[in-house]
Design a protein around this motif. Structure first.
Motif, PDB file in Angstrom:
ATOM      1  N   GLY A  44       1.110  -1.286   0.367  1.00  0.00           N
ATOM      2  CA  GLY A  44       0.034   0.251  -0.011  1.00  0.00           C
ATOM      3  C   GLY A  44       0.786   1.145   0.115  1.00  0.00           C
ATOM      4  N   ALA A  48       0.779   4.338  -3.339  1.00  0.00           N
ATOM      5  CA  ALA A  48       0.593   5.035  -2.423  1.00  0.00           C
ATOM      6  C   ALA A  48       1.588   6.386  -3.454  1.00  0.00           C
ATOM      7  CB  ALA A  48       0.255   5.606  -1.231  1.00  0.00           C
ATOM      8  N   ALA A  63      -3.507   1.033  -4.221  1.00  0.00           N
ATOM      9  CA  ALA A  63      -2.890   2.414  -2.886  1.00  0.00           C
ATOM     10  C   ALA A  63      -3.852   1.650  -0.862  1.00  0.00           C
ATOM     11  CB  ALA A  63      -2.874   3.500  -2.386  1.00  0.00           C
ATOM     12  N   GLN A  67      -3.852  -0.952   1.916  1.00  0.00           N
ATOM     13  CA  GLN A  67      -3.912  -0.858   2.853  1.00  0.00           C
ATOM     14  C   GLN A  67      -4.767  -0.580   4.137  1.00  0.00           C
ATOM     15  OE1 GLN A  67      -3.703   3.710   2.463  1.00  0.00           O
ATOM     16  NE2 GLN A  67      -1.010   3.355   2.564  1.00  0.00           N
TER      17      GLN A  67
END
Length: 410
Positions: A44, A48, A63, A67
């Motif tokens: 993640g 990002a 992302a 997460q």
């Protein structure tokens, strides 16, 4: 496949593999990771960076889904997203241009805690090995045909308890329940004295379907994300007393262990093999079609002694057929569903995937390296199942391990 990482080409968790799991560091929140070599990539965090830099393109927001504390949100995206994600991960781990951004988000396996990789929605366990089914039939029904009459017509299974699926390394408490041996006048209550293992492969499902719809054999791979190693712990004495007429219940539902890493089906392309010919009898049309198994080699250790090496390639029913049968009545799929192959066994004693078969219901105990013998599991015993499959260019794909230690009944 070359990589800027210090990972040997032949490493079973090299860039040709890239399994997914869920990890945390210290008090940090669990999130999705990808194993490469002996490190875990914080997927993640890296996604990002790629998203903010415009490198991921117009595809799904990886992302955000990476997460979260399970793979379920990623599974819900479906196969096109799974393919895009794998291609992107391969690129950033093989092209040196990404190294500066990726390297800070790699963590040693020693630093992380691994968690259950999926929030299990529904769990079904099949009975797909002809060798296992035949052995069990000979043990429990010596005066009847080894296989039940329906066995070669449909993949037999039972619906398990998703809330008792645990990640590898979790201790297993010896279950308690009713049991009655054939010679007993009445049932008794207490801890199981015939606690067993079942070496299996589990299939992780993604992409929900609507109630009343069906998934065909040809459509199955749109929903089959990947595989885990699975140990279907079984209390044979509790099971034997309860299973007529509705099948396994408390003898199975106390614990099922799975490996922490989910190997994507895309990493097993070189391991695909045909299932045995299903011509006598031929399967019904809804089970026909392009269905394959896998050349996966398992190893079962009991307290450090290798007691069995089952071969998955001998399984009679293919995963696509199992999923097609699971949904043929209109049962819906949910992302995070898990179904298992059933015990993986072969014709020789050292290829049987359960103690029930290995010791022929306890009448032929195993001798371990320390000189002790086992018919079934004792408190303190540790069972570890590992596996590998052929990968590209002569490499191996390691499926990690699923391990558990038996604790006394409570």
């Amino acid at each position: 496949m070359t990589t800027w990482l210090d990972v040997p080409t032949e490493h079973p968790f090299g860039v040709h593999h890239l399994p997914y799991g869920v990890f945390s560091i210290g008090e940090g929140s669990p999130r999705v990771g990808v194993r490469v070599g002996d490190q875990v990539l914080d997927a993640g965090a890296v996604a990002a960076i790629g998203r903010d830099a415009g490198q991921v393109g117009e595809g799904p927001d990886l992302a955000s889904v990476w997460q979260t504390p399970s793979l379920n949100a990623f599974l819900a995206l479906g196969r096109p997203a799974w393919t895009t994600a794998r291609e992107w991960l391969t690129e950033i781990l093989t092209d040196e241009v990404h190294r500066a951004g990726v390297e800070p988000h790699l963590h040693s396996l020693d630093e992380v805690t691994l968690h259950l990789p999926i929030e299990v929605a529904d769990y079904v366990d099949f009975y797909a090995s002809e060798d296992h089914a035949s052995n069990v039939g000979q043990i429990f029904r010596p005066d009847s045909p080894a296989l039940p009459p329906n066995w070669k017509h449909l993949p037999i299974g039972y619906h398990g308890r998703s809330g008792t699926i645990v990640v590898s390394g979790t201790d297993v408490v010896r279950p308690t329940g009713q049991r009655k041996a054939p010679a007993d006048a009445a049932p008794s209550f207490g801890p199981s004295i015939r606690l067993d293992i079942e070496a299996e492969l589990g299939y992780v499902v993604g992409g929900a379907t609507t109630l009343g719809s069906r998934v065909s054999v040809e459509e199955a791979e749109d929903h089959l994300f990947g595989v885990v190693l699975l140990n279907d712990w079984s209390a044979r004495d509790i099971q034997a007393w309860e299973y007529v007429p509705l099948g396994p219940f408390l003898g199975k539902s106390f614990a099922t262990s799975i490996s922490a890493w989910v190997t994507p089906l895309d990493a097993l392309r070189e391991a695909r093999v045909p299932v045995p010919g299903q011509t006598d009898p031929p399967v019904l049309p809804y089970l026909a079609g392009e269905a394959t198994g896998f050349d996966i080699h398992l190893e079962v250790e009991l307290n450090g002694t290798v007691v069995s090496r089952p071969e998955y390639s001998r399984m009679y029913w293919a995963p696509a057929q199992m999923l097609a049968h699971l949904t043929v009545n209109g049962a819906s799929l949910r992302s995070g569903d898990l179904f298992a192959s059933g015990t993986i066994s072969g014709p020789a004693r050292d290829t049987r995937g359960s103690l029930l078969e290995l010791t022929w219901n306890g009448t032929e105990p195993l001798t371990l390296a320390d000189g002790s013998s086992r018919g079934f599991l004792e408190d303190g015993d540790t069972v570890t199942i590992t596996a590998w499959a052929p990968g590209p260019d002569g490499t191996r794909v390691g499926l990690g391990e699923v391990a558990g230690t038996i604790q006394p009944a409570r």
